[in-house]
Motif scaffolding. Structure first.
Motif, mmCIF file in Angstrom:
data_model
loop_
_atom_site.group_PDB
_atom_site.id
_atom_site.type_symbol
_atom_site.label_atom_id
_atom_site.label_comp_id
_atom_site.label_asym_id
_atom_site.label_seq_id
_atom_site.Cartn_x
_atom_site.Cartn_y
_atom_site.Cartn_z
ATOM 1 N N ALA A 583 11.465 62.562 71.921
ATOM 2 C CA ALA A 583 12.880 62.803 71.622
ATOM 3 C C ALA A 583 13.011 63.937 70.616
ATOM 4 N N GLN A 584 14.012 64.781 70.839
ATOM 5 C CA GLN A 584 14.354 65.857 69.916
ATOM 6 C C GLN A 584 15.868 66.044 69.912
ATOM 7 N N ARG A 585 16.339 66.752 68.879
ATOM 8 C CA ARG A 585 17.754 67.112 68.811
ATOM 9 C C ARG A 585 17.826 68.597 68.453
ATOM 10 N N TYR A 586 18.305 69.386 69.403
ATOM 11 C CA TYR A 586 18.312 70.839 69.231
ATOM 12 C C TYR A 586 19.723 71.310 68.877
ATOM 13 N N PRO A 587 19.875 72.026 67.744
ATOM 14 C CA PRO A 587 21.214 72.540 67.385
ATOM 15 C C PRO A 587 21.563 73.777 68.198
ATOM 16 N N LEU A 588 22.559 73.647 69.082
ATOM 17 C CA LEU A 588 23.002 74.784 69.891
ATOM 18 C C LEU A 588 23.725 75.807 69.020
ATOM 19 N N ASN A 589 24.566 75.301 68.114
ATOM 20 C CA ASN A 589 25.226 76.129 67.111
ATOM 21 C C ASN A 589 25.620 75.209 65.959
ATOM 22 N N LEU A 590 26.471 75.671 65.073
ATOM 23 C CA LEU A 590 26.833 74.862 63.917
ATOM 24 C C LEU A 590 27.681 73.653 64.293
ATOM 25 N N GLN A 591 28.283 73.680 65.474
ATOM 26 C CA GLN A 591 29.178 72.597 65.870
ATOM 27 C C GLN A 591 28.577 71.658 66.918
ATOM 28 N N ILE A 592 27.636 72.123 67.715
ATOM 29 C CA ILE A 592 27.177 71.346 68.870
ATOM 30 C C ILE A 592 25.655 71.196 68.840
ATOM 31 N N ASP A 593 25.196 69.961 69.043
ATOM 32 C CA ASP A 593 23.773 69.651 69.176
ATOM 33 C C ASP A 593 23.465 69.269 70.621
ATOM 34 N N ILE A 594 22.193 69.449 70.982
ATOM 35 C CA ILE A 594 21.712 69.007 72.296
ATOM 36 C C ILE A 594 20.619 67.962 72.068
ATOM 37 N N PRO A 595 20.967 66.669 72.103
ATOM 38 C CA PRO A 595 19.927 65.647 72.017
ATOM 39 C C PRO A 595 19.284 65.445 73.393
ATOM 40 N N TYR A 596 17.968 65.310 73.438
ATOM 41 C CA TYR A 596 17.305 65.057 74.713
ATOM 42 C C TYR A 596 16.063 64.206 74.465
ATOM 43 N N SER A 597 15.695 63.441 75.477
ATOM 44 C CA SER A 597 14.551 62.540 75.346
ATOM 45 C C SER A 597 13.955 62.284 76.721
ATOM 46 N N LEU A 598 12.693 61.897 76.713
ATOM 47 C CA LEU A 598 11.983 61.574 77.941
ATOM 48 C C LEU A 598 11.168 60.310 77.716
ATOM 49 N N THR A 599 11.288 59.377 78.645
ATOM 50 C CA THR A 599 10.471 58.166 78.662
ATOM 51 C C THR A 599 9.708 58.144 79.979
ATOM 52 N N TYR A 600 8.393 57.962 79.898
ATOM 53 C CA TYR A 600 7.575 57.993 81.112
ATOM 54 C C TYR A 600 6.554 56.859 81.072
ATOM 55 N N THR A 601 6.310 56.241 82.240
ATOM 56 C CA THR A 601 5.314 55.179 82.368
ATOM 57 C C THR A 601 4.502 55.388 83.636
ATOM 58 N N TYR A 602 3.192 55.345 83.478
ATOM 59 C CA TYR A 602 2.284 55.298 84.630
ATOM 60 C C TYR A 602 1.586 53.948 84.602
ATOM 61 N N THR A 603 1.602 53.224 85.716
ATOM 62 C CA THR A 603 0.996 51.898 85.779
ATOM 63 C C THR A 603 0.256 51.725 87.094
ATOM 64 N N LYS A 604 -0.901 51.098 87.015
ATOM 65 C CA LYS A 604 -1.686 50.772 88.202
ATOM 66 C C LYS A 604 -2.203 49.344 88.038
ATOM 67 N N GLY A 605 -1.995 48.522 89.058
ATOM 68 C CA GLY A 605 -2.502 47.152 89.051
ATOM 69 C C GLY A 605 -3.317 46.895 90.295
ATOM 70 N N GLU A 606 -4.579 46.419 90.130
ATOM 71 C CA GLU A 606 -5.482 46.278 91.271
ATOM 72 C C GLU A 606 -6.203 44.937 91.241
ATOM 73 N N PHE A 607 -6.228 44.266 92.390
ATOM 74 C CA PHE A 607 -7.057 43.078 92.545
ATOM 75 C C PHE A 607 -8.533 43.499 92.526
ATOM 76 N N GLN A 608 -9.371 42.643 91.924
ATOM 77 C CA GLN A 608 -10.781 42.976 91.778
ATOM 78 C C GLN A 608 -11.692 42.162 92.686
ATOM 79 N N ASN A 609 -11.109 41.299 93.517
ATOM 80 C CA ASN A 609 -11.940 40.501 94.406
ATOM 81 C C ASN A 609 -11.238 40.299 95.746
ATOM 82 N N GLU A 610 -11.995 39.809 96.703
ATOM 83 C CA GLU A 610 -11.471 39.565 98.046
ATOM 84 C C GLU A 610 -11.196 38.080 98.199
ATOM 85 N N ARG A 611 -10.019 37.749 98.711
ATOM 86 C CA ARG A 611 -9.705 36.339 98.942
ATOM 87 C C ARG A 611 -8.538 36.219 99.916
#
Length: 735
Positions: A583-611
């Protein structure tokens, strides 16, 4: 070394190498003591585990009523949508099944809020997010204080606190599909007694089109009252509190979805067979609390009682017992043309030579949960080292009483009508749990390293009684101790690294097959934070090593009637991934800011046996098969423009495709959704607000701006859509 092992180790190493933690410097002026668990910004930054706080200001940015949408800004959260409004949330952390949020610990103001979190943890009740002032998410060792479910983490919802001065506010909104919101609160202090009254009403006509006509929406009411009294004596501050709450819901909800062809023609259609469907719930809570604070010691005591009752009338099946399941009929309508015709209302139940009736079931249940909980914290110095010691003990009892019955309905001229005298009870039983929980955690300061050592104990006595047969009684005793080790190493005023390992555990029903092992896991995490006041960055890698993954068949996730309440074992499973926040907040000028953020998730789930299993989500699994309903990639990007009296925010949320079944069919068991996938989705929400000075604030928002209509789930009975584009316009006034 296998490719998957290399990937896992690379992710863990990468997080340690490139992660930078948040700043440790805490400003007393930023104190947020209204948060019941994360009480200061510096505690959040020093958490030796993954902890995320969504503040009141963040919750107000998009005015969401749906907890699913709120949690899209928290990394490591996986969800399965169902009704589009979030009425029945399905929330998981770090790859655990999201089904009814049953594998995470859900709290309100630090107290278990699920209807029966030990005996029947499926969370059919969920507090209205609209009245919350903060949301806290704990994963990894940070969740060791909060149980009983510890494999994934804990979610704490924070309600509005009693104000120190007179204050109040209103929030009203109207929108498409008959949506309305009315929310108000008022609080003050009179003769050292503080009070707060708050009420919310939410309702909508619904966005689905019911064959034969009728609403497909909901109405929810939520009322809260709080009182407190403060005094100081002997160097200690005392706060005595009383909390009373009541909530109800009436919703026209069903598990019935659509065939693939019908979904393609009109994703918002609802079949005539679901006309009578209705969920009716009531929830109440009373909590007495006492907080003692002074001389480096804080002790919080809570005595609580929750009561919840619900009756959900919905379609269970079609035709005679033992016939084709609804899931098979919807998946293969050509093979079951007569049953499909009755469901859609195109065919009457009674025709020459064939009678096909609708089996409508009402799952009537009553719950209670009650307990006494004491949490204490103290800072002290021993042997030249600073110790931050937390201890807690809780006695908790909960119970679920099931009074399920079915009634026959006849389809005639497209209308579903009750057949009088057809009522038959199907499940009459009671499950009860009495549990002692204890924990201790010691955080030791060793120069730049904060090292945390913890231990949690869950001591449970569970019972099951068949109320139709007094001779059927099952007792089960479980005693388990869960250790944790965590650390935070401060690299600079702005950066540091975190690491942790802990034992995870999920309680099981007394009905579980004794040959099935308890669900346990060893969970690891590495990462770090950075915060220099302008840029905030956090990255954490995790690896959850399950000794045995268990799953149960419920109507919401299974759709096979003869499997209801059965437990299944998936054996060893590995879940690993990466979580990132920026997350950051960038000042465009003295009156206006540009707040922006990124949330990211990578997930892997694997069975380890045969049944070979007969579970509707697994079937015959092999090593390397992926867990169902677990997307590999999730991301939310927020960007806005903010001035002193107006702001605009845009949220772009992406979820990659996810499978609806892990394995494949066998000769003995047909996996209905074999090979099926929930497609990837990209949803854009936009909101804007304008301050009217002393006259309040107006706001507008659009959820699902581009009106995406992808399938969000096919379980249990056919394809269902998410919420379509919804407009709303609101007004807020606070004093």
């Amino acid at each position: 070394m296998t490719k998957h092992t290399i990937i896992k180790k690379s992710l863990l190493a990468a997080a340690v190498i490139i992660a930078l933690p948040q700043a440790q410097a805490a400003d007393d002026k930023q104190d947020i003591e209204h948060i019941s668990i994360i009480s200061h910004h510096d505690k959040l930054r020093k958490e030796a585990g993954s902890a995320t706080l969504l503040s009141e200001a963040q919750l107000a940015e998009y005015e969401y009523d749906d907890i699913h949408r709120i949690l899209s800004n928290v990394p490591g959260v996986n969800i399965r949508e169902e009704d589009g409004y979030g009425l029945r949330p399905n929330i998981g952390f770090r790859g655990v099944t999201p089904e009814r949020s049953k594998k995470i610990t859900i709290m309100e103001d630090g107290v278990l809020i699920g209807p029966s979190p030990y005996s029947a943890p499926a969370a059919y009740y969920f507090p209205v997010p609209t009245r919350m002032t903060a949301v806290e998410v704990f994963k990894g060792p940070a969740a060791i204080k909060h149980g009983p479910q510890t494999v994934a983490g804990a979610l704490n919802l924070v309600t509005r606190q009693v104000p120190e001065f007179t204050e109040g506010g209103i929030d009203v909104a109207v929108g498409s599909d008959g949506y309305t919101k009315a929310h108000g609160y008022y609080g003050s202090v009179v003769n050292n007694v503080g009070f707060l009254f708050e009420a919310v009403n939410l309702q909508a006509d619904g966005f689905k089109e019911l064959d034969g006509g009728g609403d497909t929406g909901f109405e929810k009411n939520d009322i809260l009252a709080k009182f407190n009294y403060k005094l100081s004596q002997g160097g200690y501050d005392h706060t005595f509190g009383l909390k009373l709450s009541y909530a109800d819901e009436l919703s026209d909800e069903t598990y019935l979805g659509l065939t693939e062809e019908d979904f393609a023609q009109n994703p918002y259609r609802r079949y005539a067979a679901s006309q009578p469907a209705e969920m009716d719930t009531k929830h109440s809570q009373i909590m007495l609390s006492h907080i003692l604070d002074g001389n480096g010691v804080n002790v919080t005591t809570r005595l609580y009682r929750n009561d919840y009752e619900r009756a959900w009338l919905k379609l269970n099946g079609v035709g005679a017992k033992g016939g084709a399941s609804l899931s098979k009929i919807i998946a293969n309508p050509e093979s079951f043309a007569n049953e499909y015709g009755v469901i859609t209302g195109a065919r009457d139940s009674v025709v020459a030579g064939s009678n096909i009736f609708l089996n409508m079931g009402t799952n009537d249940r009553e719950y209670f949960s009650q307990g006494l909980q004491v949490d204490a914290n103290s800072n002290l110095t021993m042997f030249g080292l600073t110790h931050d010691i937390s201890v807690g003990v809780r006695f908790h009892e909960d119970e679920i009483e099931r009074k399920h019955f079915e009634q026959a309905y006849a389809m005639e001229n497209g209308i579903s009508t009750l057949i009088e005298g057809s009522k038959q009870f199907t499940s009459l039983n009671t499950e009860n749990t009495k549990a002692w929980s204890v924990y201790i955690e010691d955080k030791v300061q060793l120069d730049a390293l904060t090292l945390g050592m913890g231990l949690r104990g869950e001591l449970m006595d569970m019972s099951y009684q068949d109320n139709k047969d007094a001779d059927v009684w099952i007792d089960k005793t479980t005693r388990i101790w869960l250790p944790s080790l965590s650390g935070f190493y401060q690299l600079s005023d702005d950066a540091g690294l975190l690491f942790g390992v802990h034992q995870g555990f999920v309680p099981s029903s007394p009905l579980q097959d004794p040959d099935i092992e308890l669900e346990k896991s060893v969970n690891y995490e590495f990462g770090g934070r950075f915060n220099d006041g302008v840029t905030q960055f956090e990255i954490v890698s995790f690896f959850n090593d399950y000794e045995n993954l268990n799953e149960s068949c419920g109507q919401s996730n299974c759709g096979v009637n003869d499997q209801q309440d059965q437990q299944f074992s998936g054996g060893e499973v590995d879940v690993y991934g990466l979580e990132m926040q920026f997350a950051q907040r960038y000042p465009l000028n003295l009156q206006i800011d540009i707040p922006y953020s990124l949330t990211y998730t990578y997930t892997k789930g694997e069975f380890q046996n045969e049944r070979a299993t007969t579970f509707a989500q697994w079937g015959y699994i092999k090593a390397g098969d992926e867990l169902p309903y677990l997307p590999s990639h999730q991301a939310t990007f927020n960007i806005g423009l903010a001035a002193s009296d107006w702001k605009v925010n845009v949220a772009v949320k992406y979820i990659s495709e996810m499978s609806e079944a892990a394995g494949r069919s066998t000769e003995d068991f047909e996996l209905v959704l074999e090979g099926a996938e929930v497609p990837n989705t990209t949803i854009v929400d936009i909101s804007a607000s304008y301050e009217l000075g002393r006259y309040g604030q107006v706001y507008a928002k659009v959820d699902n701006l581009f009106d995406e209509t992808e399938i969000v789930s096919r379980r249990p009975y056919g394809a269902r859509p998410g919420k379509p584009r919804q407009f709303s316009l609101g007004y807020k006034y606070q004093f």
